[in-house]
Design an enzyme around this catalytic site. Structure first.
Site, PDB file in Angstrom:
ATOM      1  N   HIS A 105      -7.828   8.353  -4.083  1.00  0.00           N
ATOM      2  CA  HIS A 105      -7.607   7.259  -3.127  1.00  0.00           C
ATOM      3  C   HIS A 105      -6.110   6.991  -2.955  1.00  0.00           C
ATOM      4  O   HIS A 105      -5.601   6.937  -1.827  1.00  0.00           O
ATOM      5  CB  HIS A 105      -8.324   5.999  -3.621  1.00  0.00           C
ATOM      6  CG  HIS A 105      -8.082   4.781  -2.778  1.00  0.00           C
ATOM      7  ND1 HIS A 105      -8.964   4.367  -1.814  1.00  0.00           N
ATOM      8  CD2 HIS A 105      -7.050   3.886  -2.766  1.00  0.00           C
ATOM      9  CE1 HIS A 105      -8.490   3.269  -1.239  1.00  0.00           C
ATOM     10  NE2 HIS A 105      -7.329   2.955  -1.792  1.00  0.00           N
ATOM     11  N   GLU A 106      -5.429   6.829  -4.068  1.00  0.00           N
ATOM     12  CA  GLU A 106      -3.997   6.553  -4.010  1.00  0.00           C
ATOM     13  C   GLU A 106      -3.215   7.758  -3.492  1.00  0.00           C
ATOM     14  O   GLU A 106      -2.178   7.599  -2.831  1.00  0.00           O
ATOM     15  CB  GLU A 106      -3.475   6.142  -5.394  1.00  0.00           C
ATOM     16  CG  GLU A 106      -4.114   4.883  -5.976  1.00  0.00           C
ATOM     17  CD  GLU A 106      -3.997   3.670  -5.058  1.00  0.00           C
ATOM     18  OE1 GLU A 106      -3.039   3.610  -4.256  1.00  0.00           O
ATOM     19  OE2 GLU A 106      -4.872   2.789  -5.132  1.00  0.00           O
TER      20      GLU A 106
END
Length: 457
Positions: A21-22
């Site tokens: 996600h990051e």
């Protein structure tokens, strides 16, 4: 060992999804020319870090294992000093609103892409699942009243193809959430193609927690109750039962499958039962007395030990199984469709929780997620990857909710900026952040509370 497996499965699942996600935020930020100061897996105090690259980005692991973040060069940060001309051009707030929206949206989109890739891989590999063939349909159940019968094989629900038990459950839940009737096409062994219908009222009143199909009276088709291994010294051996015996009836009550046999035996500790069985083509009746054995009771006050009957013999229970497999292109399409359908289903469930139509008990937290991670990891790689794909979708959907402090909240700010032509006033943003943080903390407390209740029950 079970606890270690659960913890490792949880850390691997959540850690990898948070990192990806990051990484979505990071890659798009770099693509847009924004300077990234830190990439952290975890929140809170940094416990380990290394710096790499031209910008000397700090890659860190932080103390709290839940979540993560990408820290970009931002003039609003009080720690930001005087910026050079070059850094001014690479500062986050000086990017166009469309670039900022792309950077923020990249995180949730990464979660959806991960889920598509995982599902596509699973579809190409082939997933073994119970078929959509029905077991015993009890009279007066919702399924029987809808027109379904024992032995029916479901082909479609509202025109959508159904081959597996999970697909049948999914389509009926969709119909329930949409408050529409479910038209079911089945093949019946003695009558060919037939139709049955669950009315919209029946599905609308359905509690979507737990065993949805069981509440409708739908159970898996299982094989005839044939005995397997006979344990030494047990009631089955004492009665002269043998491997391969087919149980036809107990006390003149027909036995359709192994579940019916087990339930009858468990309800009769110490009672002599007349078991009609077929052995080598001949029918004979054998008296069998199940031995009493202590077992944990049900929920609440009934959790005290109860005595159940057992004969110490294996019995066939494995349902009809099918392998659902697809080619590469079809698998990617099915993966994308699965992610879309699951996302829409999640949003519908959230909407119904907000209106009170679905219980808030469905909100789950890290304890339940860890428990499911451990369970699926012990079942096998296919189940574990399916679980990770589902959690990845959930993370994507959750982060897109228009709640300040989440990605969806920032996207809402930037959408208002597009419409009004100017950024949201700083004071309004601060108030919204506080409200969003309060709401998020409330949801976290509710999730942990539900987790604890599940453990106690």
């Amino acid at each position: 060992m079970t606890l270690i497996t659960t913890l490792l499965a949880f850390i691997v699942a959540l850690g990898s999804l948070v990192t990806l996600h990051e990484l979505g935020h990071y890659l798009v930020a770099r693509l847009c020319g924004v300077k990234v100061l830190r990439f952290s897996v975890g929140m809170g105090k940094v416990v380990y870090s290394r710096k790499f690259g031209r910008d000397q980005t700090e890659w860190a692991i932080s103390a709290l294992p839940l979540g993560g973040y990408v820290k970009m060069l931002d003039s609003r940060d009080p720690d930001t000093g005087v910026l050079t001309q070059e850094d001014m051009a690479r500062e986050f707030t000086r990017q166009s609103v469309w670039r900022r929206m792309a950077i923020i949206a990249a995180g949730p989109l990464a979660n959806f892409l991960v889920a598509i890739v995982l599902y596509a891989g699973l579809f190409m590999h082939g997933i073994e699942e119970p078929s959509s063939k029905l077991g015993v349909v009890a009279e007066q159940s919702a399924a029987y009243l809808a027109g379904l019968r024992t032995g029916d094989t479901v082909h479609s629900v509202n025109g959508k193809e159904v081959a597996s038990w999970s697909a049948l459950r999914w389509e009926l839940m969709q119909a329930a959430l949409d408050k529409q009737a479910a038209r079911i096409d089945v093949h019946r062994p003695d009558r060919g193609e037939q139709q049955a219908t669950f009315g919209a009222d029946t599905l609308a009143g359905l509690d979507l927690e737990g065993d949805v199909l069981g509440k409708l009276g739908l159970v898996l088709a299982r094989p005839k109750p044939v005995l397997g291994k006979i344990m030494p010294g047990g009631a089955a051996e004492k009665a002269g039962l043998q491997p391969g015996d087919l149980i036809l009836a107990i006390d003149d009550r027909p036995m359709q499958d192994g579940i019916a046999v087990i339930e009858t035996l468990m309800a009769s500790p110490g009672k002599t039962l007349q078991v009609l069985l077929r052995r080598h083509g001949q029918d004979l009746t054998v008296p069998v007395t199940p031995e009493g054995e202590a077992a944990k009771g049900g929920q609440g006050d009934s959790k005290a030990a109860v005595t159940v009957g057992k004969i110490k013999a294996e019995i066939a229970l494995t349902p009809d199984m099918i392998v659902v497999a697809s080619g590469p292109l079809q698998a990617v399409g099915k993966g994308a469709e699965k992610v879309w359908d699951t996302s829409i289903m999640s949003l519908k469930m959230l909407g119904k929780m907000f209106t009170g139509e679905v219980s808030l008990k469905n909100v789950t937290g890290p304890i339940t997620i860890a428990d499911y991670a451990g369970q699926t990891a012990r079942i096998g790689l296919v189940s574990y990857l399916s679980f990770i794909a589902f959690i990845s979708i959930s993370l994507g959907v959750m982060n897109l909710l228009p709640i300040p402090v989440l990605d969806g909240g920032h996207l809402l700010y930037y959408s208002l900026e597009v419409l009004t032509g100017r950024p949201l006033p700083e004071r309004v943003g601060e108030i919204a952040q506080r409200l969003g943080l309060g709401l998020l903390l409330t949801l976290m407390v509710l999730a942990v509370f539900n987790d604890v209740l599940r453990l106690l029950n």
